[in-house]
Design a protein around this motif. Structure first.
Motif, PDB file in Angstrom:
ATOM      1  N   LYS A  89       0.762  -1.497   0.184  1.00  0.00           N
ATOM      2  CA  LYS A  89      -0.105   0.297   0.197  1.00  0.00           C
ATOM      3  C   LYS A  89       0.959   1.164   0.312  1.00  0.00           C
ATOM      4  O   LYS A  89       0.682   2.382  -0.177  1.00  0.00           O
ATOM      5  CB  LYS A  89      -0.761  -0.311   1.522  1.00  0.00           C
ATOM      6  CG  LYS A  89      -2.366   1.362   1.715  1.00  0.00           C
ATOM      7  CD  LYS A  89      -3.058   0.721   2.445  1.00  0.00           C
ATOM      8  CE  LYS A  89      -3.765   2.291   2.114  1.00  0.00           C
ATOM      9  NZ  LYS A  89      -5.116   1.369   3.428  1.00  0.00           N
ATOM     10  N   GLY A  90       2.301   1.579   0.850  1.00  0.00           N
ATOM     11  CA  GLY A  90       2.986   2.232   0.806  1.00  0.00           C
ATOM     12  C   GLY A  90       4.286   1.944   0.667  1.00  0.00           C
ATOM     13  O   GLY A  90       4.931   0.958   1.012  1.00  0.00           O
ATOM     14  N   VAL A  91       4.938   2.971   0.334  1.00  0.00           N
ATOM     15  CA  VAL A  91       6.090   2.704   0.234  1.00  0.00           C
ATOM     16  C   VAL A  91       7.332   3.549   1.126  1.00  0.00           C
ATOM     17  O   VAL A  91       6.804   5.196   1.387  1.00  0.00           O
ATOM     18  CB  VAL A  91       6.733   2.352  -0.832  1.00  0.00           C
ATOM     19  CG1 VAL A  91       6.115   0.923  -1.787  1.00  0.00           C
ATOM     20  CG2 VAL A  91       6.704   3.860  -2.211  1.00  0.00           C
ATOM     21  N   THR A  96      10.776   7.381  -6.551  1.00  0.00           N
ATOM     22  CA  THR A  96      10.457   8.356  -7.959  1.00  0.00           C
ATOM     23  C   THR A  96      11.736   9.243  -8.484  1.00  0.00           C
ATOM     24  O   THR A  96      12.286   9.907  -7.289  1.00  0.00           O
ATOM     25  CB  THR A  96       9.511   9.352  -8.455  1.00  0.00           C
ATOM     26  OG1 THR A  96       9.134   9.448  -7.077  1.00  0.00           O
ATOM     27  CG2 THR A  96       7.810   7.665  -8.584  1.00  0.00           C
ATOM     28  N   THR A  97      12.402   9.489  -9.851  1.00  0.00           N
ATOM     29  CA  THR A  97      13.373  10.329 -10.144  1.00  0.00           C
ATOM     30  C   THR A  97      12.527  11.466  -9.993  1.00  0.00           C
ATOM     31  O   THR A  97      11.577  12.307 -10.177  1.00  0.00           O
ATOM     32  CB  THR A  97      14.159   9.956 -10.797  1.00  0.00           C
ATOM     33  OG1 THR A  97      13.095   9.644 -12.085  1.00  0.00           O
ATOM     34  CG2 THR A  97      14.214   8.726 -11.239  1.00  0.00           C
ATOM     35  N   VAL A 116       3.916   7.343  -1.247  1.00  0.00           N
ATOM     36  CA  VAL A 116       5.495   7.430  -1.264  1.00  0.00           C
ATOM     37  C   VAL A 116       5.065   7.940   0.017  1.00  0.00           C
ATOM     38  O   VAL A 116       4.712   9.192  -0.509  1.00  0.00           O
ATOM     39  CB  VAL A 116       5.621   7.627  -2.480  1.00  0.00           C
ATOM     40  CG1 VAL A 116       7.446   8.123  -1.936  1.00  0.00           C
ATOM     41  CG2 VAL A 116       5.900   7.056  -3.594  1.00  0.00           C
ATOM     42  N   LEU A 117       5.598   7.967   1.456  1.00  0.00           N
ATOM     43  CA  LEU A 117       5.874   8.532   2.689  1.00  0.00           C
ATOM     44  C   LEU A 117       6.983   9.391   2.872  1.00  0.00           C
ATOM     45  O   LEU A 117       7.249   9.721   3.485  1.00  0.00           O
ATOM     46  CB  LEU A 117       5.116   7.184   3.533  1.00  0.00           C
ATOM     47  CG  LEU A 117       4.662   6.348   3.420  1.00  0.00           C
ATOM     48  CD1 LEU A 117       4.683   4.809   4.454  1.00  0.00           C
ATOM     49  CD2 LEU A 117       3.148   7.078   4.343  1.00  0.00           C
ATOM     50  N   GLY A 118       7.998   9.150   1.975  1.00  0.00           N
ATOM     51  CA  GLY A 118       9.353   9.399   1.698  1.00  0.00           C
ATOM     52  C   GLY A 118       9.545   8.874   0.394  1.00  0.00           C
ATOM     53  O   GLY A 118      10.186   7.944   0.421  1.00  0.00           O
ATOM     54  N   ASN A 119      10.013   9.724  -0.040  1.00  0.00           N
ATOM     55  CA  ASN A 119      10.981  10.037  -1.452  1.00  0.00           C
ATOM     56  C   ASN A 119      12.721   9.614  -1.487  1.00  0.00           C
ATOM     57  O   ASN A 119      13.458   9.650  -2.119  1.00  0.00           O
ATOM     58  CB  ASN A 119      11.078  10.292  -2.650  1.00  0.00           C
ATOM     59  CG  ASN A 119      10.774   9.917  -3.913  1.00  0.00           C
ATOM     60  OD1 ASN A 119      11.233   8.845  -3.994  1.00  0.00           O
ATOM     61  ND2 ASN A 119      11.137  10.896  -4.998  1.00  0.00           N
ATOM     62  N   GLU A 120      13.238   9.418  -0.460  1.00  0.00           N
ATOM     63  CA  GLU A 120      14.228   9.424  -0.192  1.00  0.00           C
ATOM     64  C   GLU A 120      15.176   8.256   1.341  1.00  0.00           C
ATOM     65  O   GLU A 120      14.403   8.217   1.728  1.00  0.00           O
ATOM     66  CB  GLU A 120      15.387  10.589   0.023  1.00  0.00           C
ATOM     67  CG  GLU A 120      14.566  11.633   1.275  1.00  0.00           C
ATOM     68  CD  GLU A 120      15.460  12.891   1.231  1.00  0.00           C
ATOM     69  OE1 GLU A 120      16.686  12.894   1.239  1.00  0.00           O
ATOM     70  OE2 GLU A 120      14.968  13.556   0.735  1.00  0.00           O
TER      71      GLU A 120
END
Length: 348
Positions: A89-91, A96-97, A116-120
């Motif tokens: 459900k979430g990552v 993503t770039t 997306v819970l945090g993209n880094e």
């Protein structure tokens, strides 16, 4: 890790050459039908009823009344589960770039279908996480303490209260171990591990492993260096802690090893070199960290890099220091290295 500095050092060790995660200074689905349908199209995971339990690599057993559907996972872990038909459900983690395309660590995830819970690395929005009503958090661990990879140190206690966690260890073992553990986890979550796509992927992996073993045996003189680049430093990885390098070495690949003295400062992961000293270790093939947080070979402007024999010979390929732990995604890692060794000329 027991303290902040050790945690940060481990993170950098994975990102840098072992593979490197912090460059620069020493650092520190769903409850609805979509979740049950799986993410990869064919061979989707079916929901199971009844109690569920799984013993992870920290020795901790999670027990739930039913198979979890609202799963949140580190991006690379989610990508592995996705390959087996388990959709999360979430990552959290590089997903993503800047142009909105899937990050290299996202694999085949449909990034438009996950929150997306945090993209880094090290970012996880607790409020968004809670809103997903998570039943399970899944990530990897890169140390003996079982530290949850990319779960923020400052909010780990709050996160732990919202859902139980499962950790797959990728520390000081060969790649085949975490691959098997991810297989077992996916199976427990309802994945059809007898699906043709899945069995074909495993067979392809075994074939690629045999190819790499044969290539290394045929050309034992070819020296392979695992590197990672930042603006200030070049990192040379040791092979004793990283799952991919340990496995490649076991298959016979002749790796360049940093000095033991140099590795001590980084917990055994790597040695950092100034760009003026990037030629310290002669190599015939260089495998470079492919993560977005590092500088890619085509973008390295340092003249010393361009003068390396392996670079001049075009014998540089990508490496995934945080491999997506599915047979489908790990097979190309073996094939690409085998091909590089097969075609390599002695230049170092």
């Amino acid at each position: 890790m027991p303290n902040a500095s050790a945690t940060h050092l481990t993170r950098r060790g994975i990102l840098a050459a072992g593979g490197a995660l912090g460059l620069g200074a020493v650092l520190t689905a769903c409850g609805d039908d979509d979740a049950k349908s799986g993410g990869s199209g064919d061979g989707t995971a079916a929901a199971k009823s009844g109690p569920w339990s799984f013993k992870d690599d920290r020795g901790k057993t999670v027990e739930l009344d039913k198979v979890p559907a609202n799963i949140v996972a580190f991006t690379g872990v989610a990508a592995a589960l996705w390959d087996y038909g388990v959709q999360v459900k979430g990552v959290f983690g590089p997903t993503t770039t800047k142009d909105g395309k899937p990050d290299v660590q996202a694999g085949d995830i449909d990034v438009d279908k996950v929150t997306v819970l945090g993209n880094e690395w090290g970012k996880l929005n607790v409020e968004k996480y809670a809103a997903l009503a998570p039943e399970l958090l899944v990530t990897t661990t890169f140390d003996t303490a079982g530290t949850l990879w990319s779960v923020p140190e400052e909010s780990k206690d709050k996160i732990a209260k919202l859902a139980p966690s499962v950790a797959i260890s990728v520390f000081d073992r060969q790649l085949t171990q975490p691959l098997q553990r991810m297989w077992e986890l996916a199976e427990s979550l309802g994945a059809d591990m007898k699906a043709k796509k899945v069995t074909d992927a495993k067979a392809a992996f075994e074939k690629a492993a045999a190819r790499l073993r044969a290539a290394a045996k045929a050309k034992p003189e070819i020296r392979v260096l695992a590197g990672s680049a930042s603006a200030e430093l070049f990192y040379v990885s040791g092979t004793n802690l990283s799952v991919d390098l340990e496995y490649f070495k076991a298959l016979g690949v002749n790796f360049v090893e940093p000095s033991e003295e140099a590795k001590k400062a980084t917990g055994g992961w790597f040695e950092s070199l100034s760009w003026e000293n990037v030629d310290k270790y002669p190599a015939d093939v260089i495998i470079m960290d492919d993560r977005a947080s590092t500088i890619q070979p085509a973008d390295i402007t340092e003249g010393t890099w361009k003068q390396l024999p392996a670079v001049k010979a075009g014998q540089v390929i990508a490496r995934s220091p945080e491999p997506i732990l599915s047979y489908d995604k790990c097979t190309p890692l073996l094939d690409n290295l085998a091909e590089a060794i097969e075609n390599a000329k002695k230049v170092g």
